[in-house]
Design an enzyme around this catalytic site. Structure first.
Site, short mmCIF file in Angstrom:
data_model
loop_
_atom_site.label_atom_id
_atom_site.label_comp_id
_atom_site.label_asym_id
_atom_site.label_seq_id
_atom_site.Cartn_x
_atom_site.Cartn_y
_atom_site.Cartn_z
N MET A 90 42.18 37.97 42.29
CA MET A 90 42.76 39.28 42.00
C MET A 90 44.29 39.27 41.84
O MET A 90 44.95 40.25 42.16
CB MET A 90 42.36 40.27 43.11
CG MET A 90 40.86 40.46 43.26
SD MET A 90 40.07 41.02 41.73
CE MET A 90 40.53 42.74 41.78
N ARG A 91 44.82 38.16 41.38
CA ARG A 91 46.28 38.09 41.17
C ARG A 91 46.58 37.57 39.78
O ARG A 91 45.85 36.71 39.27
CB ARG A 91 46.92 37.11 42.16
CG ARG A 91 46.89 37.63 43.53
CD ARG A 91 47.50 36.71 44.55
NE ARG A 91 47.32 37.40 45.81
CZ ARG A 91 48.15 38.32 46.27
NH1 ARG A 91 49.27 38.60 45.63
NH2 ARG A 91 47.90 38.96 47.38
N LEU A 92 47.67 38.07 39.21
CA LEU A 92 48.10 37.54 37.93
C LEU A 92 48.67 36.14 38.15
O LEU A 92 49.36 35.89 39.14
CB LEU A 92 49.19 38.42 37.33
CG LEU A 92 48.74 39.66 36.56
CD1 LEU A 92 49.96 40.42 36.05
CD2 LEU A 92 47.83 39.28 35.40
N HIS A 109 35.72 37.92 32.92
CA HIS A 109 36.02 39.34 33.10
C HIS A 109 34.78 40.16 32.75
O HIS A 109 34.14 39.90 31.72
CB HIS A 109 37.20 39.74 32.20
CG HIS A 109 37.61 41.15 32.39
ND1 HIS A 109 38.38 41.58 33.45
CD2 HIS A 109 37.32 42.27 31.67
CE1 HIS A 109 38.57 42.88 33.37
NE2 HIS A 109 37.94 43.33 32.30
C1 GRF Z 1 33.28 39.17 38.69
O1 GRF Z 1 32.61 40.31 38.22
C2 GRF Z 1 34.30 38.70 37.70
O2 GRF Z 1 33.99 39.00 36.38
C3 GRF Z 1 35.53 39.46 38.10
O3 GRF Z 1 35.47 39.53 39.49
C4 GRF Z 1 34.11 39.48 39.92
C5 GRF Z 1 33.99 38.44 40.98
O4 GRF Z 1 32.73 38.42 41.58
N1 GRF Z 1 36.73 38.83 37.57
P1 GRF Z 1 32.32 37.24 42.57
O5 GRF Z 1 33.39 37.17 43.66
O6 GRF Z 1 32.25 35.98 41.79
O7 GRF Z 1 31.00 37.65 43.13
#
Ligand code: GRF
Length: 191
Positions: A90-92, A109
């Site tokens: 969750m980071r750029l 994504h």
């Molecule tokens: C996934 O839906 C992915 O596309 C998004 O973050 C979610 C991560 O899910 N970037 P997980 O931690 O792999 O279950």
């Protein structure tokens, strides 16, 4: 065997699907390191169960992104990592990692980019009332979900769906698509 680092922040179901694909021989590569920015993330448990080393950090203990990315870079060097696989990180990614790993960082994504970039892509699509959304695997650049697309798969939004049902359908698609794209990436079959 290409040496991968998986970056994640949460549950890690995509990490798990990649690990399973490696075990079953569908993906010929090795996850050598998990990098995680939350010390309580479930992906760290998963890594332990798979006997894969992890490096976790808390951004608040560093004065800026360059500082923690330099530490990550040192770990990647130690583990001789060739590809960075973002899976719910969750980071750029900043210039420190982008410069060293140009064309070697990919992300998954949960939408058909360029539609619904950023956070809660599944909720965004659901609330917009579109009939179709999907999954995108793309190279990472300095933007938010903006790098060149490698592969996309559509997922329908059906009547009666809740956000949870849609999320499940999208994740199933992710777990199928990501390992197969990584297999192509690691064996240079990508066009
Ligand atoms: C996934 O839906 C992915 O596309 C998004 O973050 C979610 C991560 O899910 N970037 P997980 O931690 O792999 O279950």
């Amino acid at each position: 065997m290409k040496r991968l680092a998986v970056f994640a922040s949460g549950n890690g179901s995509n990490f798990q699907s990649i690990a399973e694909a490696i075990k079953s021989g569908k993906l010929e590569a090795e996850i050598c390191l998990v990098v995680c920015d939350r010390e309580d993330a479930y992906v760290l448990e998963r890594a332990k169960l798979e006997n894969i080393d992890s490096f976790s950090f808390s951004a608040k203990n560093y004065s800026n992104k360059t500082e923690y990315e330099s530490e990550i870079l040192e770990k990647l060097r130690q583990y001789e990592i060739e590809f960075i696989i973002l899976a719910g990180y969750m980071r750029l990614i900043g210039p420190t990692l982008l410069q060293k790993y140009s064309q070697a960082i990919v992300n998954i994504h949960p939408s058909l980019l360029p539609s619904f970039p950023g956070k809660d892509a599944i909720g965004q699509a659901f609330d917009a009332g579109v009939k179709e959304t999907g999954v995108t695997v793309h190279y990472v650049d300095d933007g938010m979900d903006t790098g060149p697309v490698i592969a996309q798969k559509a997922v329908p939004i059906l009547e009666g769906d809740t956000k949870d049902i849609l999320q499940k359908r999208i994740q199933e698609m992710e777990h199928d698509l990501y390992p197969s794209v990584l297999q192509e990436l690691c064996h240079k079959k990508l066009t």
